[in-house]
Design a protein around this motif. Structure first.
Motif, PDB file in Angstrom:
ATOM      1  N   THR A 215       0.825  -1.213   0.000  1.00  0.00           N
ATOM      2  CA  THR A 215       0.000   0.000   0.000  1.00  0.00           C
ATOM      3  C   THR A 215       0.852   1.253   0.000  1.00  0.00           C
ATOM      4  N   GLU A 216       2.082   1.131   0.518  1.00  0.00           N
ATOM      5  CA  GLU A 216       2.985   2.275   0.510  1.00  0.00           C
ATOM      6  C   GLU A 216       4.434   1.815   0.648  1.00  0.00           C
ATOM      7  N   THR A 225      17.260  11.769   1.406  1.00  0.00           N
ATOM      8  CA  THR A 225      15.933  11.353   0.935  1.00  0.00           C
ATOM      9  C   THR A 225      15.157  10.705   2.076  1.00  0.00           C
ATOM     10  N   ASP A 226      13.928  11.154   2.257  1.00  0.00           N
ATOM     11  CA  ASP A 226      13.046  10.594   3.286  1.00  0.00           C
ATOM     12  C   ASP A 226      11.615  10.761   2.770  1.00  0.00           C
ATOM     13  N   LEU A 227      11.079   9.693   2.162  1.00  0.00           N
ATOM     14  CA  LEU A 227       9.778   9.754   1.500  1.00  0.00           C
ATOM     15  C   LEU A 227       8.839   8.689   2.036  1.00  0.00           C
ATOM     16  N   ARG A 228       7.593   9.068   2.190  1.00  0.00           N
ATOM     17  CA  ARG A 228       6.509   8.110   2.394  1.00  0.00           C
ATOM     18  C   ARG A 228       5.653   8.169   1.138  1.00  0.00           C
ATOM     19  N   MET A 229       5.603   7.065   0.404  1.00  0.00           N
ATOM     20  CA  MET A 229       4.942   7.052  -0.898  1.00  0.00           C
ATOM     21  C   MET A 229       3.814   6.029  -0.905  1.00  0.00           C
ATOM     22  N   THR A 402       2.319  -3.597   3.712  1.00  0.00           N
ATOM     23  CA  THR A 402       1.167  -4.289   3.155  1.00  0.00           C
ATOM     24  C   THR A 402      -0.130  -3.739   3.752  1.00  0.00           C
ATOM     25  N   ALA A 403      -1.259  -4.192   3.205  1.00  0.00           N
ATOM     26  CA  ALA A 403      -2.565  -3.727   3.685  1.00  0.00           C
ATOM     27  C   ALA A 403      -2.782  -4.077   5.158  1.00  0.00           C
ATOM     28  N   SER A 404      -2.168  -5.142   5.636  1.00  0.00           N
ATOM     29  CA  SER A 404      -2.315  -5.549   7.039  1.00  0.00           C
ATOM     30  C   SER A 404      -1.369  -4.805   7.965  1.00  0.00           C
TER      31      SER A 404
END
Length: 418
Positions: A215-216, A225-229, A402-404
């Protein structure tokens, strides 16, 4: 110039390279037309490719010559009005040939700084003009409507940029040919076999990433670099080439080391730091940072080329969001050469990279048959432009969620951990 008094390359390796391009890259079919775009400085290569295409059964080969000197002179001296118009004859040529199912070979040999000192407004305006005029052709390119391949051939200006300490231009070109052959797995007549094995390996990793349904992604390195995608719900990881709508596989880029997908257009937060110079519109953008909030660029800076970076982000619609995330191991054939190529095709295959602008529609389920509004609704970015930039490093860390809520280490110390 590429045409010298003696060959600056191994002729057997060059023949193998051309065979790879025609048979594996374009997968050219008997009776098919081919369009070759190539610098006049490397006309010898285009002529050899033309002969090889006819031997493979091409019905016709069309040449589109490019000349750095003429292009630069036009942007410096032409009437300002011409940059808001696109030649009707050229639009007709590209639209008609792509409609007829031609294949397209783009041979890149451009000086990385060909447009240094040129008015960036002229460059940006004509880029937008071109994108609008050739929307139909570019639409086929990104949705598999045509088979196409982009490759490189050394020019004197490019080779001198890569190898500034070479004893002569001839030596620089020869050195660059050696690196190109190595990076494209050419040697001993076994390039086609090596590429089949390489593609199979990429396919196995693509399947693994798609099976996780992340999911991300959480992306970090010591460069800053510090990204939440976030990723779209129905995103697809791709690699190992592509399959056109006619059902035939092809390689859009030679070389290719990447596995890529599309970020959720409104779901990127944080800062990315470029780790290699970026070539945009014939100018270098170096030591740059870009910060995102809810997917949109909110700030940026560059040690050099900041004006070009600003024009890219602010002037071209859709270039203020990301359209691609591509994973490339630090331990890759191109990275291991230790050479900075100043050429996006090569440097992007030596490093994890992102792209501002258009996502490839096929990176979401059913995307190739969606219109632009449907692509936006599916969560991917839409633009008429696409610009890759490199941010990979030897200590790159990427964690998939993951989704969980389970966290999976995807990259550790710059390389795949899965």
């Amino acid at each position: 110039m590429c045409v010298m008094s003696k060959p600056l390359y191994n002729e057997e390796l060059l023949e193998e390279y051309i065979e790879l391009v025609i048979r594996k890259g374009l997968n050219l079919q008997p009776g098919q037309q081919l369009v070759i775009a190539c610098s006049v400085d490397c006309a010898f290569f285009a002529r050899l490719a033309m002969v090889a295409a006819y031997k493979a059964g091409a019905s016709n080969v069309h040449m589109r010559w490019v000349d750095d000197f003429c292009s630069r002179t036009r942007f410096l001296m032409a009437d300002d009005s011409v940059f808001d118009k696109y030649p009707a004859w050229d639009k007709l040529l590209m639209d008609s040939l792509s409609d007829e199912g031609a294949a397209f070979l783009n041979v890149i040999a451009t000086d990385p700084e060909v447009f240094k000192g040129v008015d960036s407004n002229r460059l940006s305006r004509f880029s937008i003009t071109t994108s609008n005029a050739l929307k139909g052709y570019f639409g086929k390119i990104i949705t598999g409507g045509v088979r196409w391949t982009t490759i490189t051939v050394p020019s004197e200006a490019w080779a001198n940029k890569v190898f500034p300490n070479a004893a002569s231009a001839e030596e620089a070109i020869s050195l660059l040919w050696d690196r190109i052959f190595a990076a494209t797995r050419v040697g001993d007549g076994k390039a086609l076999e090596r590429w089949s094995n390489h593609i199979d390996a990429l396919k196995r990793r693509v399947k693994m990433l798609n099976d996780y349904r992340f999911t991300e992604l959480l992306i970090k390195n010591s460069a800053g670099t510090d990204l939440r995608m976030k990723l779209p719900k129905n995103h697809i990881w791709k690699g190992s080439g592509d399959v056109a709508k006619d059902g035939l596989p092809f390689l859009p880029n030679i070389p290719t080391e990447e596995i890529f997908s599309a970020p959720y257009a409104n779901g990127v937060d944080g800062t990315v730091v470029g780790t290699m110079p970026n070539v945009f519109q014939g100018n270098l953008i170096e030591d740059f940072t870009i910060t995102f909030k809810d997917g949109k660029v909110v700030s940026y800076d560059a040690k050099s080329g900041r004006e070009q970076l600003a024009n890219m982000i602010n002037d071209i619609p859709g270039m203020d969001k990301l359209g691609e995330i591509a994973l490339v191991e630090y331990n890759s054939p191109i990275s291991n050469t230790g050479v900075l190529f100043y050429n996006t095709l090569y440097d992007e295959n030596a490093s994890c990279h992102l792209a501002l602008g258009s996502a490839y529609p096929g990176c979401v389920e059913g995307g190739d048959s969606m219109n632009e509004e449907q692509r936006k609704a599916a969560g991917i970015n839409v633009s008429d432009s696409h610009q890759d930039f490199m941010f990979g490093s030897a200590d790159m860390s990427i964690v998939g969620v993951t989704a969980s809520g389970k966290e999976v280490v995807v990259f550790k110390d710059g390389n795949f951990a899965i």
